[in-house]
Design an enzyme around this catalytic site. Structure first.
Site, PDB file in Angstrom:
ATOM      1  N   HIS A 239       0.842  -1.194   0.000  1.00  0.00           N
ATOM      2  CA  HIS A 239       0.000   0.000   0.000  1.00  0.00           C
ATOM      3  C   HIS A 239       0.879   1.248   0.000  1.00  0.00           C
ATOM      4  O   HIS A 239       1.605   1.507   0.952  1.00  0.00           O
ATOM      5  CB  HIS A 239      -0.916  -0.001   1.225  1.00  0.00           C
TER       6      HIS A 239
ATOM      7  N   GLY B 233     -10.723   4.560   7.551  1.00  0.00           N
ATOM      8  CA  GLY B 233     -11.154   3.202   7.842  1.00  0.00           C
ATOM      9  C   GLY B 233     -11.098   2.891   9.322  1.00  0.00           C
ATOM     10  O   GLY B 233     -11.992   2.230   9.862  1.00  0.00           O
TER      11      GLY B 233
ATOM     12  N   HIS C 225      -4.647   3.774  -3.092  1.00  0.00           N
ATOM     13  CA  HIS C 225      -4.624   3.066  -1.812  1.00  0.00           C
ATOM     14  C   HIS C 225      -3.621   1.916  -1.809  1.00  0.00           C
ATOM     15  O   HIS C 225      -2.786   1.801  -0.917  1.00  0.00           O
ATOM     16  CB  HIS C 225      -6.014   2.529  -1.477  1.00  0.00           C
TER      17      HIS C 225
ATOM     18  N   GLU D 270     -16.947  -3.951  25.268  1.00  0.00           N
ATOM     19  CA  GLU D 270     -16.115  -5.150  25.378  1.00  0.00           C
ATOM     20  C   GLU D 270     -14.925  -5.134  24.420  1.00  0.00           C
ATOM     21  O   GLU D 270     -13.813  -5.500  24.798  1.00  0.00           O
ATOM     22  CB  GLU D 270     -16.960  -6.414  25.129  1.00  0.00           C
TER      23      GLU D 270
ATOM     24  N   HIS E  16     -20.552 -16.590  33.675  1.00  0.00           N
ATOM     25  CA  HIS E  16     -21.836 -17.047  33.140  1.00  0.00           C
ATOM     26  C   HIS E  16     -21.583 -17.904  31.894  1.00  0.00           C
ATOM     27  O   HIS E  16     -21.959 -17.572  30.783  1.00  0.00           O
ATOM     28  CB  HIS E  16     -22.742 -15.858  32.829  1.00  0.00           C
TER      29      HIS E  16
END
Length: 662
Positions: free
Chosen positions: A34, A162, A264, A411, A461
């Protein structure tokens, strides 16, 4: 912040152009890569590194260096060129020439541990930014403990469109803004281009406004104007919150495809490279850097030596020197061994019938009292995960002398931040959520395993034992999914003793993360005598031997060990000898010798595995003639006792499966 004398615009331009052309040459040589980001962000990176970044290539692990994270890891040649030009010995020109080739430290995306100066593995977009939040948080926590003389540095990030579209960026940005991490500075490559075309195809939000709303200080600049870049970085140092500088750039600057999505990736061939050289007034052959430019970059690489030497003098004179070095070393085995062994002896003397999430808390009480550098946390489930122990202060905005972080319901951001904390050093991070939500954190857990970081995930759990909350909250495939991640230790302890052993092992790791799968429901303690050694360290062991002539081997983990023990009693009552093997860690068991494994799981016995989870992975232990008692689909909403009966995970089902194979 360390500033250096201002270089002339001409010198800065030539230094930036060296990054650009080396990047183009390396991508062409590799026939992949890239080029767009290094061409576009070279001016920003040059000003940052030459004038503001505090580092010393001769001591790349200097604890008080600034951290530089290329979150847009696809533009890796930007980083590699800087490392080479500033004198990092692990990035010679031979590595640049071998970009993206087997064995080269110049990997396709930056990989932690492959070369000095690569602070973290990046490439999965958003991860670098979220990891950097953890680095900045760790800097403040360690600073609160040891003071400005020893800990006073910044974390700089180059992030792309991004990166900012990925969901984890929202979690990370929100957390950093809330905690007022003012040593975190994000340089946003605002080029308006994505792989598919103009950014407007998929994004119409205002990133500057978004960061501002998240309690960041923000500024927009011309990313090709050295004066504006420098002024923004100086301004950033004076802010009381994290900083985002939107750098308007041209992707693929100087190339025939500049400003388009073609810039890119690999779109500039040898002919295009000639046009780049012409546009940049760079009349040198591939991989050649003229002496004046190389000298300027070499001087940049040397300017941090005085600051490092002054820091070393302060460290040598500090009364906190020993504690500081111990915190950075991360060697905790000696400090843990005695207290954890005493705690297990106490459990043998007075058995506990508790959920393993509570058993984990009991173990943490001991560990956190013995260690000063563990930093706990939870994703808004502190009371359920049991990760907060007595006396732990909270880390709050602007106050970082605590040992517990409220990550909120983030999370993924939490897991990535813990990676950054581990990479920074001086702390050992752990935090909790429900096992079913490990999927939200999985990309960061995988990166921790890839990088070999000591990060500990408390995942409570852990089965249909969740009960009434139903199948959305009952993990089935999750333990098997985590076991599939290379270099991740997965523990599913059966009682308070194994939970203590698992914590001692996880905290003692230096090159891999751990995941603790823990129950909501209470379990009877299975280990009733002090073994005098950490049996969980073997991964699996014979918990109960057969009495009658041995014909059956029952293998279980976690809450199902209790079921296996009851099934064994029933089989023995019928004269069928059965051993029970507790297998709290597949990974550690696989590391034992073949002879040991064969002794625990001998040939010739009928093998039945019991786990309230997916059968995936159990075939290696039960073989083609063995049986599995567990889950083959999703759970349901009901009291957990009813669910175990409904799904046939009972002692009676285990006995029937064993007898059917005799």
């Amino acid at each position: 912040m360390q500033t250096a004398p201002v270089l002339s615009p001409e010198t800065l331009t030539r230094m930036a152009n060296a990054i650009r052309v080396l990047s183009v040459d390396a991508v062409i040589a590799a026939n992949s890569g890239h080029q767009g980001l290094p061409l576009g962000m070279a001016d920003v990176a040059t000003v940052l590194v030459s004038r503001f970044l505090k580092f010393d290539p001769r001591d790349p692990n200097w604890p008080d260096r600034d951290r530089f994270v290329l979150s847009a890891g696809h533009g890796s040649m930007l980083l590699y060129a800087i490392l080479h030009l500033t004198g990092y010995q692990s990035m010679p020109m031979e590595a640049i020439r071998a970009f993206r080739q087997l064995g080269s430290p110049a990997a396709g995306h930056p990989e932690y541990g492959h070369a000095a100066g690569v602070e973290t593995t990046t490439g999965p977009l958003g991860q670098g930014l979220a990891t950097a939040v953890g680095m900045a948080l760790a800097e403040r926590i360690v600073n609160a403990r040891f003071g400005d003389d020893l800990v006073d540095h910044r974390t700089y990030v180059i992030a792309s469109d991004g990166d900012l579209m990925e969901g984890v960026s929202h979690e990370a940005i929100s957390l950093a803004g809330h905690l007022k991490l003012n040593r975190l500075i994000v340089l946003f490559d605002d080029n308006g281009i994505s792989i598919d075309g103009p950014l407007s195809l998929a994004e119409s939000g205002d990133q500057v406004a978004r960061f501002k709303a998240a309690n960041w200080a923000v500024r927009s600049i011309d990313g090709h104007n050295a004066d504006e870049i420098a002024a923004a970085l100086e301004w950033a140092d004076a802010q009381d919150r994290p900083v985002m500088i939107a750098c308007k750039t041209v992707i693929g600057f100087g190339s025939p495809v500049a400003g388009t999505n073609k810039a890119h990736g690999f779109s500039i061939n040898a002919a295009g490279a000639d046009e780049v050289r012409k546009a940049l007034d760079w009349p040198y052959p591939p991989f050649e850097v003229p002496d004046d430019v190389r000298a300027a970059w070499a001087a940049t690489g040397k300017r941090g030596a005085a600051a490092r030497a002054a820091w070393a003098t302060r460290l040598a004179a500090s009364d906190r020197k020993t504690a500081f070095e111990e915190a950075l070393s991360g060697d905790v085995a000696a400090a843990l061994k005695g207290p954890m062994a005493e705690a297990r002896a106490a459990l043998a003397a007075k058995p506990q019938t508790v959920a393993t999430r509570k058993a984990s808390e009991i173990a943490l009480e001991t560990a956190n009292a013995a260690l000063a550098n563990t930093i706990g946390g939870s994703a808004d489930l502190t009371g359920s995960n049991n990760t907060l122990t007595k006396g732990m202060k909270f880390v709050t905005p602007g106050n970082y002398d605590g040992r517990f972080v409220h990550y909120g319901i983030r999370e993924h951001g939490m897991a990535a931040a813990m990676n950054g904390m581990a990479l920074h050093g001086g702390v050992i991070p752990y935090s909790g959520t429900f096992l079913v939500f490990a999927d939200y954190a999985r990309p960061a857990i995988r990166l921790a395993a890839l990088m070999g970081l000591r990060v500990i995930h408390v995942l409570t759990h852990d089965s249909i034992g969740v009960g009434e909350d139903g199948p959305t909250h009952q993990p089935v495939e999750h333990v098997a999914s985590l076991r599939a991640i290379p270099n991740l230790l997965v523990f599913r302890p059966c009682d308070a003793v194994e939970a203590s052993e698992a914590w001692e092992i996880a905290l003692g790791q230096t090159a891999r993360p751990s995941a603790m799968a823990l129950t909501r429901q209470n379990l009877v303690q299975a280990r009733l005598s002090d073994a005098g050694e950490n049996l969980t360290a073997k991964g699996g062991y014979v918990l109960r031997a057969a009495v009658a002539p041995e014909k059956v081997c029952l293998i279980a983990t976690g809450s199902e060990v209790e079921i296996a023990l009851k099934a064994r009693e029933a089989l023995e009552a019928e004269g069928i000898g059965a051993r029970v093997v507790s297998l709290p860690s597949f990974e550690l068991f696989e590391e034992q010798t073949p002879a040991y494994r064969a002794g625990v799981l001998p040939e010739g016995l009928v093998k039945v595995a019991i786990e309230a989870a997916s059968p995936l992975g159990w075939d290696r232990y039960i073989g083609p003639k063995g049986a599995f008692v567990g889950m083959n689909g999703y759970g349901a909403s009901a009291p957990y006792q009813d669910l175990y009966r409904h799904f046939g995970i009972t002692p009676e089902a285990v006995v029937a499966a064993a007898k059917a194979r005799l």
